[in-house]
Every structure is written in structure tokens, then in C-alpha cells.
Design an enzyme around this catalytic site. Structure first.
Site, mmCIF file in Angstrom:
data_model
loop_
_atom_site.group_PDB
_atom_site.id
_atom_site.type_symbol
_atom_site.label_atom_id
_atom_site.label_comp_id
_atom_site.label_asym_id
_atom_site.label_seq_id
_atom_site.Cartn_x
_atom_site.Cartn_y
_atom_site.Cartn_z
ATOM 1 N N ASP A 123 -1.077 -4.716 -14.695
ATOM 2 C CA ASP A 123 -0.143 -4.344 -13.186
ATOM 3 C C ASP A 123 -0.402 -5.790 -12.584
ATOM 4 O O ASP A 123 0.128 -6.144 -11.543
ATOM 5 C CB ASP A 123 -0.552 -3.614 -12.102
ATOM 6 C CG ASP A 123 0.367 -2.300 -12.753
ATOM 7 O OD1 ASP A 123 1.159 -2.851 -12.745
ATOM 8 O OD2 ASP A 123 -0.280 -1.159 -12.226
HETATM 9 C C1 GLC Z 1 -3.778 1.922 -12.970
HETATM 10 C C2 GLC Z 1 -2.205 1.524 -13.600
HETATM 11 C C3 GLC Z 1 -1.522 1.411 -14.754
HETATM 12 C C4 GLC Z 1 -1.950 0.756 -15.522
HETATM 13 C C5 GLC Z 1 -3.266 0.168 -15.001
HETATM 14 C C6 GLC Z 1 -3.832 -1.386 -15.628
HETATM 15 O O1 GLC Z 1 -4.571 2.615 -14.148
HETATM 16 O O2 GLC Z 1 -2.199 3.420 -12.983
HETATM 17 O O3 GLC Z 1 -0.421 1.859 -14.766
HETATM 18 O O4 GLC Z 1 -1.774 0.153 -16.256
HETATM 19 O O5 GLC Z 1 -4.332 0.241 -13.890
HETATM 20 O O6 GLC Z 1 -3.345 -2.743 -14.677
HETATM 21 C C1 GLC Z 2 -3.074 -0.432 -11.063
HETATM 22 C C2 GLC Z 2 -4.540 -1.306 -10.873
HETATM 23 C C3 GLC Z 2 -4.957 -2.250 -9.690
HETATM 24 C C4 GLC Z 2 -3.808 -2.979 -9.065
HETATM 25 C C5 GLC Z 2 -2.669 -1.730 -9.232
HETATM 26 C C6 GLC Z 2 -1.766 -2.643 -8.058
HETATM 27 O O1 GLC Z 2 -3.647 0.556 -10.449
HETATM 28 O O2 GLC Z 2 -5.869 -1.243 -11.190
HETATM 29 O O3 GLC Z 2 -5.984 -3.077 -9.729
HETATM 30 O O4 GLC Z 2 -4.199 -3.018 -7.712
HETATM 31 O O5 GLC Z 2 -2.318 -1.398 -10.039
HETATM 32 O O6 GLC Z 2 -0.061 -1.571 -7.997
#
Ligand code: GLC
Ligand code: GLC
Length: 818
Positions: free
Chosen positions: A489
């Protein structure tokens, strides 16, 4: 140091001191009503949606920690104490909290007064039950005052914490004997209320927080309890609470049990009031549903029966996959806790934990599809329904809402779409479902696009749109465009954000049309073949051919532009520059593309796969797991986004982001390296770090989303436990790839890849209507390779076990060797 121990026979974790390094929680509930429950009775509960229908209040990030819960206060000859330790931090002669499958028990004692509390949500009902027993273990009579305490949330948890100008004037309750009703907003548009009841007559009650606590007191000094007398306060506005005052006289050795129930009740709109007051709104609430609920759980016996039914439910569920091995840590995680955690992610997605406030994220499209991999064998029918819900939030062009709301099942407009990995996870989830169940019929289900029935088409068409979306959204190197982000993300290659507080994900202010993701390419190469196979098996041969061509083209693009010499590239940025390459200063190597490319078998024949995983080990490995990237970004990079916003070693910036460690584990098994596969498995597995709890801090029975990486000050410290895709993927890695019991379209494959010193193990697996009792013998001491298999005593010359579907038990013996 350890703060407790695993009791595997009881499927419990027993916490033996209350001052755990972080509140260690459990989840109550498996259908519509849920509670979060900490080892000191903290937490809260809600009906279906943690944001919209929250029953009790909880203060996140509070001082002291874990503020809010179901508290019981005892007054024993003037001595006031809390048997759950918090909130008074009472000195206890004995303390234990046992978290089990869907229930928790706290027991403690002080000065010869023993207390025990069993808390759970019964199957099929919308309430929490707290069975409390007091026992006089002293030699003389005791006159005890028992006070209960909960604080009501005014339903919408977000407004509850922000809109005080209104909230302080709307709180309403009704008191009827030992039953306290919370009915804020019931006079207008709500048709639900909460009830907090006990099954014995009470001495007094309180429903106004200030009357009970005193304005300047905390939960650790409730005035009413110290006065030894409830104030019989009736809340009107401000902060409604529920407190019962019970007097109990206990002879030496005598016990008394009380049943407290916190329930959620609904009435049809035209039956909201007991006596309808025409045109008026000052009626008395219709208590019929509450009466029925409370009658059901009116005695300790009925509560015990409900708890036994809950135990049976979990026993049956976890009976679908069991493991026994010399390595008890692995066996208990794979057999009990990992699957339990998968069910919690099924119920909660990423909504409510001690790190997710319950008011933020809904259900993630990619998250929910991946979570499914971990529970599809437990609840296939519910997985089916979940798939159809998820697919209904897909757009006609194959892209998808990134999130949807569990109550309305509608896509979330605030986040929108544009996460270009999303569509592929639907193929991954559906393929897993079909391999588990053999139910190709799901492909013919009519499912709306964008929740619009007029756009409905079959689930198969949804899969095709998913597949095509990737095929038709490629960049200059023939690799998939990344959009707002892929699985990571925080790799925001089209968001050049300079404004504090702006969302890295939704501020797509730099539509490069250039930034590409090697990870999405690898996911395509991994999950695409399942799509092609599904096409073949349903007579869609032209489509299968088209798919195979598209996959070959994608693998070619990875080979051409996704290989960096010693490992796989991660992405190309908006200027066409490599990310995750030796050409970079920081972020030279990333975990995700390497794990996934090898999972897709890319580079195995020519040795690049081995090289890639060796590089992962050399550059990314650490004592506590594999970090996401190296070197960590030291500065903020406008062209990379959120990944570079985190301090080095945290989260996506070189934290050990546990979710993708099992990708490397699985990849290692593709190479037959069982020793290394198991090493990567154990490093992030909480049970192996139980005696390191002071550093790890999170519950030793569940995975955490992240462990601080080697660049972080607190390397090894975990955060964000419970709601993480780590649960599903580690379960896949251990059950399907290490132990090697893997559903495929034709049946169950046996393909173990284990450490050479693991002498063997047994697995029982329920699969498509039969039970497979599998014994694996590795006295040969190999890491991979099946020498022979017998099925019910007869030699079987394939590693694929047949689908029996005969409701019988079949004995399988696997001998490993070369
Ligand atoms: C969080 C989000 C997931 C994403 C991951 C890595 O676990 O829920 O959708 O793939 O972060 O950013
Ligand atoms: C996921 C990631 C986090 C980020 C979020 C944004 O959860 O783990 O670091 O801030 O996505 O949506």
C-alpha cells in the site's frame, strides 16, 4: 521472559501474570456479535459493525493503557479491589487468565476471597455472557459487595468520540429491576437497544458515570464502590453506564454464581414501544426480545450448556485440520492458533483490534480474498458467500473498490479503486475455493458489478474481467501498471505528495501511465495458471489458450525487465527508473517480487530462483524474520510515497512485514529447501518467541502484522497483532507447502518439504466429504521427495490423493526419501 503457557489439550493460552507487556487479547463471538477481551477484562463489544453499532466504550491510546471493559469491583470488609487486576492494579494472591477458542476466563483471589469470570458470546445469540463466581476460601463469614461496571457507547463509535456538543444531551436509560437498558437514540431512528442484566436481585444500581465514579476519579477509584453504596443514579445525557450493586453473604467454603448478560436487541419499527403512545415519543421500550434472551441465560446451568456448545463448535471446526509432531510449537500453531486467527480475520477483516480502532477500514478487497485462503477449509459455505460479496464490489472493467463496508456490502467511495493488484486476488480466492470444494457451480452464480444488479453477470465473467484488467493495463516494459499501489500500500508511485496529512493512496496527482509493478506481474504468473485451468475444466478452451499466451508474455516481460542480476526488480517508478535494483541507493532489494516470482516457479530451471532467494537471505534476513527491503529509505522520496515516510525499520520501510515472509517460505519449498523454509517459518511464528515476550510484547499465540526490522531501535518488537494477512499466508505455507497437504483441482496433493531433522508428522484433513489421516515418515532425513504412498494399506502411485467423498476415514502413509 514468559507471561504464561500454552495448554494445548484445552486449546488455551494461560496468562499467569496480569502485567503483560501489552494487553493480550482474545475475541469473543463468531457470528454477529463480537467482543474484544483483554487479559485484564478490558475491551468492548459490538453488533456486526464496530463503527456503527458499538455497545460499549473503549479508550484507545489511553493513559493508562487498556481503559474500558467489563469491570467487576469487590468490596470485602472495606477492602476494595478489582479481580481482573485492572483498573485498580490490585495486589492479587493469585491470578490467571485463560484465553480459549471464543471464550476467556479470569480467576484470582485476595484475602481468602476467590473470584472467577467466564466470558463468551454464545452461538446464535447477540450477547456477551459473563459468569462470575465468588468463593469464600477463608475460615470466617464474608459479606461481599459486588459491583459491575460497563460504559455504554452511543452506538456510532466515531461520533461517540467526537460529537460531544450533542452526545452530552442525548443519553437515555431505563432501569427495570436488575436490568439496565441503554436506549440512546431509540426515541428517533434506532430500533435497537442494549441491556445489561444480572440474574439476581440487586441492592442498587448506577447508570450515570459521574455519580458512580465521581467526576475527578478514574476507573480505579469508583466513588460508589468506595462508599459501599450505589447511588441509584438515572442517566440523563452525559455518559450512561451500567452498574449493579449486589450483596453476597458467603459462609466459609461457600460459592455463589451470578450471570451477567450484555445483550443487543432489535424491534420491528412498529413494535418499538411497550405501550405505544400515539403521536408521542416518550414510550417505554418493548422488552420482549430482551426478556427472551435473558430468560435463556438465566441460570449457571444454561450458561454452562451454551459454553459447552461453543466448545463443540470449535472442536468440530479445528477438527478439519489437525497436526501432531514432535515440534509442539509448530503443532499448536498450525493445529490451533493459526487457524483460530484465520477465523478472526474472517470475522473482523481489518476493522477492530487493539491497533485497528473499528471506525477506520472496512473489508479490503485484496485482504478479504487473501484471508479466505486461511479459512476456506474451515467454513467453505461462508467462504462462498464471502466471495460473492467481494465480487459484487468489482467494477465492470475488472478493477475493484479497494474496500467495502460489511454492513451495507457496498464499495467504499472515499477510497475508490486503482490498486492494480486487487483484481488478481479474486482469481486467487476463487481458485482456492474451487480446489477446496470442487464446486465449479460458483462460477455460474450471477453477481452484480459495482453492486448494481442490472450489471450482474456470472462469477466467471468477473474472473475474466480481473484477468483482462491486468492484460490491458501494462506499461512501457510490458509489466502491469501499478496504479495507486499494489500489495504494498505504501509504494505510491503516482502520488507526489508534499502536503502533510494528504492520503498517499487516494491522492493520485501524478498519473504517469508509466509506473509498473513486477510484483503484480509475478502474482499474475502465479494465479493466472489457475484461471487457465478453470477455463479448461469448464470447457472454455479458447479462453484457456488466450490466458496461457498472456501468462507466457508476462513471464517473458519479467525475464526481460524484472531481473536485476541477483534478484528480481520490484517496480519501475513514474520516470521509468528501477526500484529494488542495485542501481538504487536505498531500496536495492525488496522481498515481495522475489518471493512471489519464485512462488510462480520463475527462474527455477535456470538457477535465478535460487539466486534470488539466496540474495533475500543475504540482504534481508534477520534474527526475527525477513525485512521488507534494504537498505531502508533514510529520506522521504516524493516519487516513492508512503514507503519512505516511515522511520527506517518500521512498517513497509524495512520492517519485518510478516505477511510476505510466508511467500519466501513457500518459494523455498518450490526449491525443495525444507531446512530454510522451516527457518523462515519459525522466525516470525509467535510460539517460538514465547520466552522473548518482553521484547516481542504481543500475544505469543497470534501473528503480528509487523515486527520492527534491523534498522529500528527496537528490533524484534512486534506491533499490530491479530488482524493481518500473515495469518492466512502462514497457514498456507505450513499446511500446504511445508507439511505439504495441498488441495488441487483433482484432489489432495501430498508434497511435504520439511527440515531434514523432522522425523515425520501426522495430519488429519477433512477434504470434500472424507477424512484423510495422513502419516508422514521421514526417517530417511530428506527435505523433500516422496518415495511411496499407501492409501488404506494399498500402494498408490501418485502424489495426488483421490477425492473419496464417502464420509469415511482413509489412512494414508507417506514415506519420504529419494
Ligand atoms: C496492510 C493492508 C494490506 C497491504 C499491506 C501492505 O496489511 O491491510 O492490504 O497489502 O498492509 O501494505
Ligand atoms: C497499510 C499499510 C500502512 C499504510 C496503510 C494505508 O495498512 O500497512 O502502512 O499506512 O496501508 O492505507
Amino acid at each position: 521472559m514468559q507471561y504464561g503457557f500454552f495448554d494445548d489439550d484445552a486449546r488455551e493460552y494461560a496468562i499467569t501474570r496480569p502485567d503483560t507487556p501489552y494487553p493480550w487479547i482474545n475475541y469473543l463471538g463468531c457470528e454477529d456479535f463480537f467482543g474484544l477481551f483483554s487479559n485484564t477484562s478490558g475491551g468492548y463489544c459490538f453488533y456486526r459493525d464496530a463503527r456503527m453499532l458499538r455497545l460499549t466504550r473503549y479508550r484507545y491510546n489511553n493513559v493508562p493503557a487498556d481503559a474500558g471493559g467489563r469491570y467487576f469491583y469487590l468490596r470485602d470488609n472495606g477492602d476494595v479491589w478489582t479481580p481482573s487486576w485492572m483498573p485498580m492494579k490490585s495486589k492479587l494472591d493469585r491470578y490467571e487468565c485463560r484465553h480459549g477458542m471464543g471464550y476467556s476466563k479470569i480467576s484470582s483471589s485476595r484475602n481468602g476471597l476467590a473470584f472467577s469470570q467466564t466470558s463468551f458470546v454464545p452461538l446464535h445469540d447477540t450477547c456477551e455472557i459473563h459468569k462470575v463466581t465468588l468463593t469464600n476460601e477463608s475460615k470466617s463469614d464474608k459479606n461481599i459487595d459486588l459491583f459491575s461496571f460497563i460504559e455504554f457507547c452511543l452506538w456510532n463509535a466515531n461520533d461517540d468520540m467526537t460529537n460531544f456538543q450533542r452526545n452530552f444531551s442525548i443519553g437515555e436509560v431505563e432501569i427495570d429491576g436488575s436490568r439496565i437498558y441503554h436506549k440512546t437514540e431509540y426515541r428517533e431512528r434506532r430500533n435497537h437497544y442494549a441491556v445489561w442484566a444480572v440474574n439476581v436481585p440487586i441492592e442498587g444500581f448506577d447508570t450515570d458515570r459521574q455519580a458512580f465514579l465521581g467526576l475527578y476519579n478514574g476507573f480505579d477509584h469508583p466513588q460508589a464502590v468506595f462508599d459501599g453504596k450505589a447511588k441509584n443514579s438515572v442517566a440523563s445525557g452525559w455518559a450512561p453506564i451500567g452498574s449493579h450493586h449486589i450483596k453476597a453473604r458467603l459462609a466459609p467454603g461457600e460459592s455463589k454464581t451470578f450471570v451477567f448478560v450484555l445483550g443487543y436487541c432489535e424491534n420491528p419499527d412498529d413494535q418499538k414501544w411497550e405501550k405505544a403512545v400515539p403521536g408521542g415519543n416518550h414510550g417505554v421500550i418493548n422488552k420482549k426480545p430482551a426478556n427472551a434472551l435473558l430468560e435463556k441465560y438465566n441460570t449457571p446451568e444454561s450458561v454452562n450448556n451454551a459454553l459447552a456448545a461453543l466448545n463443540d463448535y470449535w472442536k468440530a471446526l479445528l477438527g478439519r485440520f489437525t497436526v501432531d509432531a514432535e515440534d509442539k510449537k509448530m503443532a499448536r500453531m498450525a493445529g490451533i492458533w493459526n487457524q483460530y486467527q484465520c477465523m478472526i480475520t474472517f470475522n473482523m477483516s481489518r476493522s477492530a483490534s487493539y491497533f485497528e480502532s473499528g471506525i477506520g477500514r472496512g473489508m479490503g478487497f485484496r485482504d478479504s480474498n487473501q484471508d479466505l485462503l486461511g479459512f476456506v477449509h474451515l467454513v467453505p459455505e461462508r467462504a462462498r458467500a464471502r466471495i460473492l460479496d467481494i465480487a459484487a464490489t468489482q467494477f465492470p472493467d475488472g478493477s475493484a473498490y479497494h474496500q467495502y463496508q460489511p454492513l451495507t456490502k457496498r464499495g467504499n467511495n472515499e477510497i475508490g479503486s486503482g490498486f492494480n493488484d486487487d483484481p488478481l486476488w479474486l482469481i486467487c480466492g476463487v481458485a482456492a475455493y474451487i480446489k477446496e470444494t470442487g464446486d465449479y457451480g460458483i462460477l455460474d452464480e450471477k453477481v452484480p458489478f459495482d453492486n448494481d444488479e442490472s450489471l450482474a453477470d456470472t462469477l466467471f465473467v468477473h474472473l475474466k474481467r480481473s484477468f483482462d484488467y491486468t492484460v490491458t493495463h501494462k506499461g512501457p516494459h510490458g509489466l502491469p501498471l501499478i496504479g495507486r499501489a499494489d500489495w504494498n500500500d505504501c509504494l505510491n508511485l503516482n502520488c507526489f505528495s508534499k502536503t502533510p496529512g494528504e492520503s498517499f493512496q487516494t491522492t493520485a496527482n501524478f498519473e504517469s501511465g508509466v509506473a509498473e509493478s513486477v510484483l503484480i506481474a509475478a502474482i499474475f504468473a502465479f494465479t493466472g495458471p489457475d484461471y487457465a485451468e478453470i477455463c479448461k475444466r469448464t470447457g472454455r478452451n479458447d479462453e484457456a489458450q488466450y490466458a496461457e499466451k498472456a501468462i507466457a508474455a508476462m513471464i517473458e516481460a519479467i525475464n526481460q525487465h524484472g531481473w536485476d542480476g541477483d534478484w528480481f526488480v520490484r517496480a519501475y517508478d513514474a520516470y521509468g527508473k528501477k526500484i529494488g535494483s542495485r542501481e538504487c541507493d536505498d531500496g536495492k532489494i525488496f522481498i515481495e517480487s522475489n518471493g512471489f516470482a519464485v512462488m510462480a516457479d520463475i527462474g527455477i530451471k535456470d538457477g535465478r530462483a535460487q539466486k534470488a532467494l539466496d540474495s533475500v537471505k543475504e540482504h534481508l534476513d534477520s534474527k526475527y524474520g525477513i525485512v521488507l527491503l534494504q537498505p531502508a529509505y533514510k529520506d522521504y522520496h516524493l516519487e516513492l510515497g508512503e514507503v519512505s515516510s516511515y522511520p527506517p525499520g518500521y512498517k513497509e520501510n524495512a520492517g519485518i512485514f510478516c505477511h510476505n515472509n510466508p511467500w519466501v517460505t513457500i518459494a523455498e519449498t518450490r526449491l525443495g529447501r525444507g531446512n530454510r523454509a522451516f527457518e523462515t517459518y519459525t522466525k516470525i511464528c509467535p510460539a517460538y518467541r514465547e520466552d522473548d515476550s518482553d521484547l516481542r510484547r504481543m500475544e505469543p499465540y497470534v501473528y503480528a502484522q509487523m515486527v520492527a526490522g534491523k534498522d529500528a531501535v527496537n528490533h524484534g518488537e512486534a506491533k499490530n497483532s491479530w488482524l493481518t494477512g500473515t495469518a492466512a499466508w502462514t497457514f498456507v505455507s505450513i499446511s500446504q507447502y511445508i507439511l505439504g497437504v495441498r488441495p488441487c483441482f483433482d484432489g489432495l496433493i501430498l508434497d511435504p518439504c520439511i527440515p531434514s531433522n523432522m522425523k515425520g508428522f501426522t495430519v488429519t484433513r477433512h477434504f470434500r466429504g472424507a477424512d484423510y489421516h495422513i502419516t508422514v515418515d521421514n526417517s530417511a532425513g530428506v527435505e523433500k521427495g516422496v518415495k511411496s504412498i499407501t492409501v488404506d494399506g494399498k500402494p498408490h502411485d501418485s502424489t495426488v490423493l483421490p477425492v473419496f467423498g464417502d464420509n469415511k476415514v482413509h489412512k494414508i502413509v507417506v514415506t519420504m526419501g529419494k
